[in-house]
Design a protein around this motif. Structure first.
Motif, mmCIF file in Angstrom:
data_model
loop_
_atom_site.group_PDB
_atom_site.id
_atom_site.type_symbol
_atom_site.label_atom_id
_atom_site.label_comp_id
_atom_site.label_asym_id
_atom_site.label_seq_id
_atom_site.Cartn_x
_atom_site.Cartn_y
_atom_site.Cartn_z
ATOM 1 N N TRP A 1 39.455 18.547 29.021
ATOM 2 C CA TRP A 1 39.086 17.033 29.000
ATOM 3 C C TRP A 1 39.808 16.121 28.248
ATOM 4 O O TRP A 1 40.475 16.941 27.465
ATOM 5 N N GLU A 2 39.537 15.618 27.586
ATOM 6 C CA GLU A 2 39.988 14.452 26.600
ATOM 7 C C GLU A 2 39.222 14.164 25.701
ATOM 8 O O GLU A 2 37.682 13.581 26.311
ATOM 9 N N PRO B 1 40.342 10.149 21.788
ATOM 10 C CA PRO B 1 39.966 9.988 23.554
ATOM 11 C C PRO B 1 41.008 10.146 24.525
ATOM 12 O O PRO B 1 41.094 11.353 25.686
ATOM 13 N N ASP B 2 42.410 10.317 23.632
ATOM 14 C CA ASP B 2 43.125 11.119 24.681
ATOM 15 C C ASP B 2 44.567 12.537 24.479
ATOM 16 O O ASP B 2 45.041 12.801 24.699
ATOM 17 N N VAL B 3 43.492 13.212 23.640
ATOM 18 C CA VAL B 3 43.735 14.143 23.352
ATOM 19 C C VAL B 3 42.898 15.016 23.750
ATOM 20 O O VAL B 3 42.064 15.254 24.473
ATOM 21 N N ALA B 4 43.678 16.188 24.881
ATOM 22 C CA ALA B 4 43.235 16.848 25.698
ATOM 23 C C ALA B 4 43.234 18.658 25.291
ATOM 24 O O ALA B 4 43.915 19.275 24.349
ATOM 25 N N TRP B 5 41.400 18.810 25.558
ATOM 26 C CA TRP B 5 41.575 20.329 25.875
ATOM 27 C C TRP B 5 41.072 20.756 26.674
ATOM 28 O O TRP B 5 40.443 20.357 27.141
ATOM 29 N N THR B 6 41.038 22.429 25.949
ATOM 30 C CA THR B 6 40.431 23.375 26.837
ATOM 31 C C THR B 6 39.582 24.674 26.266
ATOM 32 O O THR B 6 39.890 24.774 25.286
ATOM 33 N N THR B 7 38.647 24.626 27.110
ATOM 34 C CA THR B 7 38.409 26.256 27.119
ATOM 35 C C THR B 7 39.007 27.704 27.078
ATOM 36 O O THR B 7 38.701 28.678 27.011
ATOM 37 N N GLY B 8 39.795 27.508 28.413
ATOM 38 C CA GLY B 8 40.666 28.135 28.713
ATOM 39 C C GLY B 8 41.298 29.503 27.138
ATOM 40 O O GLY B 8 41.800 28.294 26.890
ATOM 41 N N ASN B 9 41.205 30.534 27.959
ATOM 42 C CA ASN B 9 42.062 31.538 27.140
ATOM 43 C C ASN B 9 41.217 31.889 25.403
ATOM 44 O O ASN B 9 40.950 33.023 25.442
#
Length: 536
Positions: free
Chosen positions: A409-410, A16-24
């Protein structure tokens, strides 16, 4: 594989502490992937990240093996959609000179998360200072050579695919996959270096208190999309024929970042339908692609001179070199995208041929069903009926198309229903804010576009969309301005907008959902503001 086995396009467990993005990453591989589409690129792409950072001295050879945990990978898929691991990029940024966690998040993903802290370490600097310059100096020529080789290989390979047997198709798929990995290593170095160069230019502009200059400094670099735009114009005026255009650019097409999509080579209908828009643009018009490119190059030179005038003579030389390097690497950035699409075009053709052979063997019902098998399924040999598996995966794919991921999100993301077009007008005076990505102000009718192949734009319309890829260039030639939900200064849409001299506001997050198709809007690319003027 049975329905109970792990899904190659989804992850149900994540720290739950790992951050993700759909950007790029979602710009490169937009929408929902099929089983073959994702498994064809996942490991080659992950390895490309690692080899890229090794070539710069950021990683050691011990970092090359791909970890099993997604928390330690640079990218993965959730519910069939690509996502990048912000935590891994931050980890890299903190040991890399000339950049930071803040810069990486802003330049690569279009935003900086609240609470982001730069905690750089110099422990890898000695190695990086030796390896990185050698890599960067050699990179442009290597990139140009590899791109030229991919063009040659595509034109040589495509005509042969129709006569291949199953083993021949698998050999072409494997070759395309290897070439995808090779171009992605170079492309990722380009993306990383161009991000650092843009960050340095941004800092200089801020220090000089010259707002809006950054976009002009990143304009007029010359890119693959300039060539597409020019050849579309030439095709419309019958200066080149369709076969020549498709040889040069036929690997583009709607949703081109997905392996199962249909290219212009396979269906040129989307471009043929727009030729009338360009036919009447005379060669001496400012709207002619060659003149647009020349004007933007002139504006970039003027911006560099304006910035140089604010600093000491010693720093002026550095600014000249920096702006030149930034232009070169931004052009290479778009060339790299075109490079991996060349590998996709050959892989698509081989996959469809293999699908047809599997239909003949009574394994599949339709050649396109092959895209719902994984790369390992195919490489291991398909010897039995796969209809039930394809039916299951097709149902998964269709269900996933109803949802999208958050921008960031994380842990495990909460899926969001795909935003529908606005059913009511946004009130006059409504403002949508984003990144001031390409300067200028334009007013016109908003056209909210989900599929570039199914919309008609008129001169002066403003393109409003979630994101773009090279297949959207025909719309850019008609549009008066561009507004996107996702992306930053170095995303595809802003780069093309700057090349064609169009005002652009990117990273609005909700622009395409809040603005109703047909409303009159004003786009201020200098301030990053889109204002609704009146009802549809």
């Amino acid at each position: 594989m049975t329905e109970a086995e792990p899904d190659p396009l989804d992850n149900s467990v994540c720290d739950p502490d790992v951050a993700w993005t759909t950007g790029n990453v979602a710009e490169a591989f937009p929408g929902v992937s099929t089983a073959l589409g994702f498994t064809f690129i996942h490991l080659p792409m992950e390895r490309a990240f690692r080899h890229m950072f090794l070539s710069l001295g950021v990683f050691t050879k011990a970092d090359l093996p791909v970890p099993e945990r997604i928390e330690d990978q640079f990218w993965t898929a959730f519910a069939g959609r690509a996502a990048a691991n912000i935590s891994m990029f931050r980890k890299v940024a903190r040991v890399t000179p000339g950049t930071s966690a803040t810069a990486i998040e802003q330049q690569l993903f279009g935003y900086v998360r609240p609470g982001t802290v730069d905690d750089n370490s110099a422990r890898r600097y000695p190695v990086i200072m030796v390896k990185a310059p050698k890599t960067v100096i050699r990179l442009p020529k290597r990139h140009d050579a590899m791109f030229a080789e991919l063009r040659r290989w595509r034109l040589e390979t495509l005509p042969k695919i129709g006569g291949l047997d199953a083993q021949g198709c698998l050999a072409v798929l494997a070759d395309a996959r290897d070439r995808f990995h090779e171009i992605m290593v170079l492309h990722l170095v380009v993306a990383f270096v161009s991000s650092g160069l843009a960050d340095q230019l941004s800092a200089m502009v801020t220090d000089a208190n010259l707002p809006g200059l950054e976009a002009r400094l990143l304009s007029g670099v010359g890119s693959d999309e300039n060539e597409v735009a020019l050849d579309l114009w030439r095709l419309a005026r019958q200066e080149i024929d369709l076969a020549t255009f498709l040889d040069r650019h036929g690997y583009h097409g709607p949703n081109e970042g997905q392996l199962h999509s249909v290219t212009w080579r396979e269906d040129p209908g989307p471009i043929l339908a727009r030729l009338g828009d360009y036919r009447d643009i005379p060669a001496d018009s400012p709207r002619a692609p060659a003149n647009r490119s020349a004007e933007q190059a002139r504006l970039r030179q003027e911006a560099a001179a304006e910035l140089a005038a604010t600093v000491s003579p010693l720093k002026r030389l550095a600014i000249g070199k920096l702006t030149g390097l930034a232009a070169r690497f931004l052009a290479l950035r778009e060339q790299g995208k075109a490079g991996y699409l060349l590998t996709f075009d050959v892989a698509k053709a081989a996959a469809r041929r293999l699908g047809a052979l599997l239909v003949d063997r009574d394994v599949l019902d339709d050649p396109s069903d092959v895209f719902h098998l994984t790369y390992d399924d195919l490489a291991g040999g398909v010897g039995s009926d796969r209809r039930a598996l394809v039916k299951h995966r097709l149902a998964q794919y269709e269900e996933r198309c109803r949802y999208q991921l958050p921008q960031a999100w994380e842990g495990i993301p909460e899926l969001i229903p795909v935003a529908a077009d606005a059913e009511t007008d946004a009130p006059a005076g409504t403002q949508v804010t984003g990144v001031a990505a390409s300067g200028g102000v334009a007013e016109g009718r908003a056209r909210v576009v989900r599929d570039p192949a199914t919309v008609e734009l008129e001169d002066g319309d403003i393109l409003v969309c979630e994101t773009t890829d090279p297949s959207w260039v025909p719309l850019f030639l008609v549009a008066a301005a561009v507004v996107t939900d996702y992306g930053g200064m170095l995303s595809h849409g802003p780069i093309v907008a700057r090349e064609l001299g169009l005002p652009c506001v990117c990273g609005t997050e909700t622009g395409s959902a809040r603005i109703r198709d047909g409303q009159r809007i004003r786009v201020d690319g200098d301030r990053g503001i889109v204002e609704v003027l009146e009802s549809a």
